[in-house]
Design an enzyme around this catalytic site. Structure first.
Site, short mmCIF file in Angstrom:
data_model
loop_
_atom_site.label_atom_id
_atom_site.label_comp_id
_atom_site.label_asym_id
_atom_site.label_seq_id
_atom_site.Cartn_x
_atom_site.Cartn_y
_atom_site.Cartn_z
N CYS A 94 0.83 -1.20 0.00
CA CYS A 94 0.00 0.00 0.00
C CYS A 94 0.86 1.25 0.00
O CYS A 94 2.04 1.22 0.31
CB CYS A 94 -0.89 0.00 1.23
SG CYS A 94 -1.78 -1.54 1.43
N ARG A 133 2.46 1.67 -5.83
CA ARG A 133 2.67 0.77 -4.70
C ARG A 133 1.49 -0.18 -4.49
O ARG A 133 1.62 -1.19 -3.80
CB ARG A 133 2.90 1.56 -3.41
CG ARG A 133 4.07 2.53 -3.48
CD ARG A 133 4.20 3.31 -2.19
NE ARG A 133 4.45 2.39 -1.09
CZ ARG A 133 5.68 1.99 -0.74
NH1 ARG A 133 6.72 2.44 -1.41
NH2 ARG A 133 5.85 1.15 0.24
N TRP A 172 -3.03 -2.37 -1.68
CA TRP A 172 -2.73 -3.65 -2.34
C TRP A 172 -3.17 -4.69 -1.33
O TRP A 172 -2.55 -4.88 -0.30
CB TRP A 172 -1.23 -3.78 -2.60
CG TRP A 172 -0.89 -4.90 -3.51
CD1 TRP A 172 -0.80 -4.87 -4.88
CD2 TRP A 172 -0.56 -6.25 -3.14
NE1 TRP A 172 -0.45 -6.11 -5.36
CE2 TRP A 172 -0.30 -6.98 -4.32
CE3 TRP A 172 -0.48 -6.93 -1.92
CZ2 TRP A 172 0.05 -8.34 -4.33
CZ3 TRP A 172 -0.15 -8.27 -1.92
CH2 TRP A 172 0.12 -8.96 -3.11
N ASN A 182 0.01 0.53 6.16
CA ASN A 182 0.69 -0.28 5.14
C ASN A 182 1.46 -1.37 5.88
O ASN A 182 2.33 -1.07 6.70
CB ASN A 182 1.67 0.56 4.31
CG ASN A 182 2.55 -0.34 3.42
OD1 ASN A 182 2.14 -1.43 3.03
ND2 ASN A 182 3.77 0.12 3.17
N GLY A 183 1.11 -2.63 5.64
CA GLY A 183 1.80 -3.73 6.33
C GLY A 183 0.82 -4.84 6.66
O GLY A 183 -0.28 -4.90 6.10
N GLU A 215 14.52 -13.11 -17.18
CA GLU A 215 14.02 -11.74 -17.07
C GLU A 215 13.04 -11.41 -18.19
O GLU A 215 11.98 -10.81 -17.97
CB GLU A 215 15.19 -10.75 -17.08
CG GLU A 215 14.82 -9.28 -16.99
CD GLU A 215 14.03 -8.89 -15.75
OE1 GLU A 215 13.47 -7.78 -15.75
OE2 GLU A 215 13.91 -9.71 -14.82
N LYS A 264 9.15 -10.32 -17.58
CA LYS A 264 8.57 -9.07 -18.11
C LYS A 264 7.27 -9.36 -18.87
O LYS A 264 6.25 -8.71 -18.69
CB LYS A 264 9.57 -8.33 -19.02
CG LYS A 264 10.74 -7.72 -18.25
CD LYS A 264 10.43 -6.48 -17.51
CE LYS A 264 10.22 -6.60 -16.03
NZ LYS A 264 11.23 -7.06 -15.16
N GLU A 272 4.49 -10.50 -16.33
CA GLU A 272 3.94 -9.55 -15.36
C GLU A 272 3.16 -8.41 -15.99
O GLU A 272 2.30 -7.82 -15.32
CB GLU A 272 5.03 -9.04 -14.42
CG GLU A 272 6.09 -8.18 -15.00
CD GLU A 272 7.11 -7.76 -13.92
OE1 GLU A 272 8.30 -7.72 -14.24
OE2 GLU A 272 6.69 -7.48 -12.78
N HIS A 320 15.44 -31.51 -21.98
CA HIS A 320 15.08 -32.36 -20.83
C HIS A 320 13.63 -32.16 -20.39
O HIS A 320 13.27 -32.46 -19.25
CB HIS A 320 16.05 -32.08 -19.67
CG HIS A 320 17.49 -32.22 -20.08
ND1 HIS A 320 18.07 -33.44 -20.36
CD2 HIS A 320 18.42 -31.26 -20.34
CE1 HIS A 320 19.33 -33.24 -20.73
NE2 HIS A 320 19.58 -31.94 -20.74
N LYS A 353 4.80 -2.27 -6.75
CA LYS A 353 6.20 -1.97 -7.03
C LYS A 353 7.14 -2.48 -5.96
O LYS A 353 8.22 -3.01 -6.24
CB LYS A 353 6.38 -0.46 -7.20
CG LYS A 353 7.77 -0.04 -7.60
CD LYS A 353 8.13 -0.56 -8.97
CE LYS A 353 9.55 -0.26 -9.41
NZ LYS A 353 9.95 -0.95 -10.61
#
Ligand code: AGP
Length: 614
Positions: A2, A27, A74, A100-101, A487, A491, A494, A510, A609
């Site tokens: 948050c 955030r 969030w 926030n937490g 990476e 990208k 997400e 394999h 983020k």
């Protein structure tokens, strides 16, 4: 996680809160709300959705008052909806809180409060905290600050909170543990409180980063006071912000992500500016020089990180082992901290984090610290919790990264880690001057090479058009290009929500090769280096199963061009530094594909983020 913001001063709070919430929206953005004290009452406006929906929700309703708080969420406890949105009020309605937490023992506290007659509108842990504070405030007959302090001593978990009392419209109480909180001190006795400096920088450069278990008592036109959970007075430490406001704007780009991709020639240069003297062949990293013996006698390097930062750690592993000849282990921070790892006092733990607030990485640091290792931080956000929790470190100077999908921070991290590896190699005399100078010259040429690759944006956009509707994708690379494959896949996942996997190219035989058919695009890094021929064989294996190959190749490559469906050329670069250049096409591909699929590239669903809870 948050974003929280609050204001106490002479101005109308509402516009300051709304602008602050827009800055913090990266955030968390599944619901938002504000609370204001006006004419002796608390006005709370909150709803599901983004800050812009909150503004529509407030509309013409009165939203006056020079004290207030705002929150963009969030979700952790309770799904994104109007009831679970913040701010939350206590049962009597006199207290309001933003948080926030995560309060880990909220269920136990809630049960006790229900037994004491409290009722709850939401499923959140936060509403439990504000009612706990109210309960103590009422029954213990103590000040609000004291009620907050007593409550927080009963809480287990992470929090950054701001509390206000309808009956005392000249005071805000703020407190933090693990989650970030910064207080801005305005000229005219105004106070700004936020999760990071982005909502504060346009009003003041004077800030205080609250430390863990500290409580700030902020009264209008008075000096702010800080105490800790043991009720001991703490002297505030005011710092000057380096951040510039314009860095927080889109600068003419449609999205922060595209702006940040195009900022990489500059951000990579800012990473080595003042740290590399080509003429003298010297690399100057203060954090390294100050701990020379530690690095020279290091038994092992353990890198801890999450997500994209973990991928940067994997790339750094190749560089450190190659030039500095130190064994390196790269760990998912979240797994590392629960694995009871073996850590020696002469180990060096490098913690990589763009935000400097990632809870898993912070917890891994605390564990390694307890075991006596030297902790070196590589962070982008100045003054962040991780940068203050480490023994030494280096900032990546990439500037604020607003887009949730990390881009310029990744190349900045690899640049800084490369400088560290070369500096340590020089100290340990494990690299020849000739090779050192050559690699320093290569690093110096990276901004131009990245700029060259950015010129292929149109070609990459047209390739994106072809693959925008696929359901799956594979990314392949060998050596230090394997982390780039990871990476690239991250990208795409997400921001476009396409399922994608990154694999070491040789690993494909394999298992993953079973996934390949004419509908499977396979993005391969096939640059000219010692594993080139092997990668060419892997491409032939994919083509033999009708897979579609999009290959990143070195300028002038003709062999792969004959095999692949599409090739994106990049300038020749030393194989240890190729990841910094080869990742650019993957960043642009994911950006264009996400855009073409109508996704929100800067604020992808379900993400935030910086992940400040475990
Ligand atoms: C990457 O695009 C994501 N935003 C995410 O994986 C991120 O890298 C991870 O959460 C680590 O964040 P940090 O670097 O701020 O610690």
């Amino acid at each position: 996680m948050c974003g929280i913001v609050a204001y106490l001063g002479k101005e109308e709070a509402y516009p300051i809160l709304i602008k602050g919430l827009h800055r913090l929206e990266y955030r968390g953005y599944d619901s938002a709300g504000v609370a204001l004290i006006d004419e002796g009452d608390i006005q709370v406006y909150k709803c599901k959705g983004k800050v812009s929906e909150l503004e529509n929700h407030v509309g013409e309703n009165s939203h006056h008052g020079s004290i207030g708080m705002g929150h963009t969420r969030w979700a952790t406890h309770g799904q994104p909806n109007d009831e679970n949105a913040h701010p939350h009020q206590s049962n009597k309605g006199n207290l309001a809180i933003i948080h926030n937490g995560i309060i880990e023992n909220y269920a136990t506290l809630k049960e006790e409060l229900i037994n004491r007659g409290h009722t709850f509108q939401s499923e959140t842990d936060t509403e439990v905290l504000v009612n706990l504070i109210e309960d103590i405030y009422r029954h213990a007959k103590v000040s609000l600050a004291e009620a907050v302090r007593i409550s927080l001593n009963e809480v287990v978990g992470a929090y950054a909170i701001v509390v206000m009392d309808r009956d005392n419209p000249g005071q805000l109480i703020a407190a933090k543990k693990s989650s970030p909180l910064v207080i801005g001190i305005g000229e005219e006795g105004d106070y700004y409180i936020a999760s990071d400096a982005t909502p504060i920088v346009e009003y003041t450069k004077n800030v205080i980063y609250l430390e863990d278990e500290e409580i700030a008592v902020i009264n209008r036109d008075q000096e702010l006071k800080i105490m800790n959970l043991q009720n001991q007075k703490v002297t505030p430490y005011v710092q000057e912000l380096e951040m510039q406001l314009e860095a927080l704007e889109k600068g003419g780009y449609d999205h922060f992500m595209l702006k940040e991709i195009y900022e990489q020639p500059r951000s990579i240069k800012d990473c080595f500016r003042g740290r590399m003297n080509l003429q003298k062949g010297i690399i100057k990293m203060q954090g390294i020089d100050d701990n020379k013996d530690q690095w020279i006698n290091a038994r092992r390097i353990i890198i801890v990180a999450c997500g994209t930062s973990w991928h940067a750690g994997l790339v750094a592993e190749y560089m450190f082992e190659d030039v500095a000849r130190i064994p390196v282990e790269v760990e998912y921070a979240s797994e590392f901290r629960y694995r009871n790892p073996i850590i020696y006092p002469d180990d060096i733990v490098i913690a990589i984090s763009q935000s400097g607030e990632t809870a898993d990485t912070l917890a891994a640091i605390e564990l390694a610290k307890k075991k006596g290792a030297h902790i070196f931080g590589v962070c982008n956000v100045v003054g962040s919790t991780i940068s203050r929790a480490t023994h030494s470190g280096a900032y990546t100077h990439a500037g604020p990264e607003i887009g949730v999908a990390s881009t310029k921070a990744f190349t900045a991290q690899i640049t800084v880690l490369s400088l560290i590896a070369l500096s340590v190699a020089q100290m340990r005399e494990t690299i020849s001057n000739e090779r050192l100078y050559r690699l320093m010259a290569e690093i110096n040429s990276l901004p131009d090479k990245v700029a060259q690759v950015l010129e292929s944006n149109d070609q990459i956009e047209s390739i994106s058009e072809i693959y925008k509707d696929v359901a799956n994708a594979l990314y392949l690379g060998r050596g230090n290009n394997f982390p780039v494959a990871l990476e690239g896949a991250l990208k795409l996942k997400e921001i476009s929500y396409i399922h994608a996997e990154g694999y070491p190219a040789a690993e494909m035989k394999h298992g993953p090769i079973a996934l390949i058919d004419e509908n499977m695009p396979v993005f391969v890094i096939a640059t000219q280096d010692e594993s080139y021929e092997k990668v060419v064989s892997n491409i032939q294996e994919v083509k033999a199963r009708k897979g579609k190959v999009i290959a990143i190749v070195t300028y002038g490559d003709e062999q792969v061009k004959k095999l692949a469906d599409y090739t994106i050329e990049i300038p020749k670069t030393d194989s240890l530094l190729v990841p910094l250049v080869a990742v650019i096409p993957f960043q642009l591909l994911s950006y264009h594909i996400a855009l073409m699929r109508g996704c929100n590239v800067d604020q992808p669903r379900n993400l935030a983020k910086s992940v400040t809870v475990e």
